[in-house]
Enzyme design. Structure first.
Site, PDB file in Angstrom:
ATOM      1  N   GLY A  72       4.390 -10.653  -2.586  1.00 33.18           N
ATOM      2  CA  GLY A  72       5.799 -10.345  -1.753  1.00 33.18           C
ATOM      3  C   GLY A  72       5.839 -11.063  -0.355  1.00 33.18           C
ATOM      4  CG  ASN A 152       7.080  -0.227   2.608  1.00 35.07           C
ATOM      5  OD1 ASN A 152       8.089  -0.791   2.876  1.00 35.07           O
ATOM      6  ND2 ASN A 152       5.636  -0.434   3.223  1.00 35.07           N
ATOM      7  CD  GLN A 180       6.656  -0.194  -2.466  1.00 32.58           C
ATOM      8  OE1 GLN A 180       5.923   1.252  -3.477  1.00 32.58           O
ATOM      9  NE2 GLN A 180       5.176  -0.296  -1.916  1.00 32.58           N
ATOM     10  CB  SER A 200       4.840  -7.948  -4.932  1.00 36.18           C
ATOM     11  OG  SER A 200       3.163  -8.525  -5.129  1.00 36.18           O
ATOM     12  N   GLY A 201       3.550  -9.127  -8.334  1.00 37.63           N
ATOM     13  CA  GLY A 201       3.014  -8.174  -8.882  1.00 37.63           C
ATOM     14  C   GLY A 201       2.374  -7.417  -8.980  1.00 37.63           C
ATOM     15  CG  HIS A 202      -0.237  -6.099  -5.563  1.00 35.67           C
ATOM     16  ND1 HIS A 202      -0.816  -5.025  -4.576  1.00 35.67           N
ATOM     17  CD2 HIS A 202       0.651  -7.393  -5.014  1.00 35.67           C
ATOM     18  CE1 HIS A 202      -0.702  -5.435  -3.674  1.00 35.67           C
ATOM     19  NE2 HIS A 202       0.102  -6.599  -3.566  1.00 35.67           N
ATOM     20  CB  THR A 238      -2.164 -26.277  -9.579  1.00 37.53           C
ATOM     21  OG1 THR A 238      -2.331 -28.133  -9.531  1.00 37.53           O
ATOM     22  CG2 THR A 238      -2.370 -26.299 -11.159  1.00 37.53           C
ATOM     23  CB  CYS A 326       0.505  -3.398   7.682  1.00 38.43           C
ATOM     24  SG  CYS A 326       0.635  -3.624   6.008  1.00 38.43           S
TER      25      CYS A 326
HETATM   26  C1  LIG Z   1       3.466  -4.542  -0.525  1.00 34.57           C
HETATM   27  C2  LIG Z   1       4.181  -5.048  -0.293  1.00 34.57           C
HETATM   28  C3  LIG Z   1       5.063  -6.301   0.928  1.00 34.57           C
HETATM   29  C4  LIG Z   1       3.474  -7.258   0.267  1.00 34.57           C
HETATM   30  O1  LIG Z   1       3.752  -7.653  -0.711  1.00 34.57           O
HETATM   31  P1  LIG Z   1       2.323  -8.583  -1.061  1.00 34.57           P
HETATM   32  O2  LIG Z   1       2.306  -8.993  -2.545  1.00 34.57           O
HETATM   33  O3  LIG Z   1       1.294  -7.429  -0.625  1.00 34.57           O
HETATM   34  O4  LIG Z   1       2.137  -9.745   0.044  1.00 34.57           O
HETATM   35  C5  LIG Z   1       6.330  -6.835   0.468  1.00 34.57           C
HETATM   36  N1  LIG Z   1       6.887  -5.412   1.037  1.00 34.57           N
HETATM   37  C6  LIG Z   1       6.809  -4.815   0.413  1.00 34.57           C
HETATM   38  C7  LIG Z   1       8.459  -4.143   0.521  1.00 34.57           C
HETATM   39  C8  LIG Z   1       5.777  -3.688   0.192  1.00 34.57           C
HETATM   40  O5  LIG Z   1       5.784  -2.891  -0.754  1.00 34.57           O
END
Ligand SMILES: *Cc1c(COP(=O)(O)O)cnc(C)c1O
Length: 393
Positions: A72, A152, A180, A200-202, A238, A326
């Protein structure tokens, strides 16, 4: 008896078993480089392309509008920096909000140092962008509006459709950080007038270190990583094939299970919110009561230090957060809580609980019972609370 309850799903999520399973062969058997010509690797090129199709479909986008990134933060950096570079001749003004993730805010600050002007919009008491203020902030040299889909920390959902319409009317690019929201809320890039979108995947039971930026066809955007021809020459390197497979599997899983998941989570979230507000005095809910992510609850407890609360919850096996990952470790209260107008001392006593579909009402009972006890103990140690109670009498 101590439980273990992970209530920090806005920070990251557990990878789903079917996602791991989909990924595994791409570490062990199908390790070929998708750019290679032999048949052994051709399957990987195809597999990557299938994931792009799956993701595009979840957004109502086209496959060639999806660009894989390392998460993300990278997608947010890319959207802002490359738009600034590509449209810098047209104008040097960017609009965003005070409640964005630091991946946006710190990139915006960087662009300010490079000679761009940035307007950081205020939000209302719930954290929503005020549309009138947005309209008033638009100038002839505005090139980009970046407003997150959902926050978030406090879970508030922004009026993205209206913002998209305003951007379009003025011929300004619209980027949204949907990290989010993606997977939790239905998103259609055309209906919302979105030109760029980060995910973002996680954050959706996928792997860490993979994400994507949606870039609408026709948007002029510069390469972010220079090198090979991957990602239509815009993001060299890659391909992270197992990560991309995981991102696709997580996106598909999220779309397939969304309806039931959202229903379950909303019910449990509301149960949590109701119990906490009813049973713990001098407590407020941050964010909007209904326009909020199904998994998010964020409270402020007066006369409490958030960090102490987190440590005591941890002792009970409960993983929670006081705001953004953060900012923890620093003593500054969250910029989001300050932006919705909370005074410092109240912002300091905040707690974010973000659930997933496995959390039950019984789990919430355990959380609330412990929370009641901990808040009472901490307040009983607080001279401010003592004074307050004396004055009440
Ligand atoms: C977690 C988050 C990100 C950052 O994503 P990462 O994949 O951890 O770099 C950016 N924006 C929001 C709103 C998030 O919650």
């Amino acid at each position: 008896m101590n439980k273990f309850l992970y209530l920090d799903n806005a920070a990251t999520t557990k990878i789903a078993p079917e996602v791991v399973e989909a990924m595994l062969p791409y570490f062990t058997e199908h390790y070929g480089n998708p750019s290679s010509v032999y048949t052994f690797a051709a399957g990987n090129k195809e597999a990557v392309s299938v994931q792009r199709d799956i993701i595009a479909e979840t957004l109502g986008a086209k496959s060639n509008e999806i660009y894989f990134t390392a998460g993300g933060s990278e997608a947010d950096n890319w959207a802002l920096k490359a738009a600034a570079e590509a449209y810098g001749e047209k104008g040097r003004h960017i609009i965003t909000t005070k409640i964005e993730h630091h991946a946006i805010l710190h990139t915006a600050e960087y662009l300010e140092k490079k000679g761009f002007e940035v307007t950081y919009l205020d939000v209302d008491e719930y954290g929503k962008v005020k549309l009138e203020e947005l309209k008033n902030a638009i100038r002839p040299d505005t090139i980009l509006i970046s407003v997150m889909f959902a926050n978030n920390e406090i879970g508030v959902i922004e009026p993205v459709k209206e913002i998209g319409a305003i951007a379009k009317e003025h011929g300004i690019l619209f980027h949204t950080d949907a990290v989010q929201a993606y997977g939790q809320l239905p998103i259609n890039v055309d209906e919302c007038g979105i030109d760029m979108l980060s995910a973002s995947g996680h954050k959706l039971n996928g792997p860490k270190g993979i994400g994507f930026l949606y870039i609408r066809k026709g948007v002029k955007i510069r390469s972010f990583i220079h090198g090979g021809a991957q990602e239509r020459k815009r993001r060299a390197g890659t391909e992270n094939v197992p990560g991309i497979i995981g991102m696709g599997a997580a996106a598909k899983r999220a779309a397939d299970t969304r309806e039931l998941r959202v229903k379950t989570e909303t019910e449990v979230r509301d149960y949590l919110i109701e119990r906490v507000l009813k049973e713990i005095p001098y407590t407020r809910l941050n964010g909007h009561r209904t326009d909020r992510l199904p998994n998010n609850a964020n409270f402020s407890f007066r006369f409490i230090e958030g960090e102490s609360l987190l440590i005591m919850l941890d002792n009970k096996g409960i993983c929670a957060s006081s705001g953004s990952a953060c900012t923890s470790g620093s003593l500054d209260p969250s910029h989001v809580l300050l932006a919705i107008g909370l005074p410092h001392e109240i912002a300091h006593g905040s707690l974010r609980l973000t659930i997933n579909e496995e959390i039950t009402k019984e789990d919430i009972d355990y959380v609330v019972e412990n929370l009641k006890d901990i808040v009472e103990r901490l307040r009983n140690m607080s001279p401010l609370y003592e004074d307050f109670i004396k004055k009440q009498k």
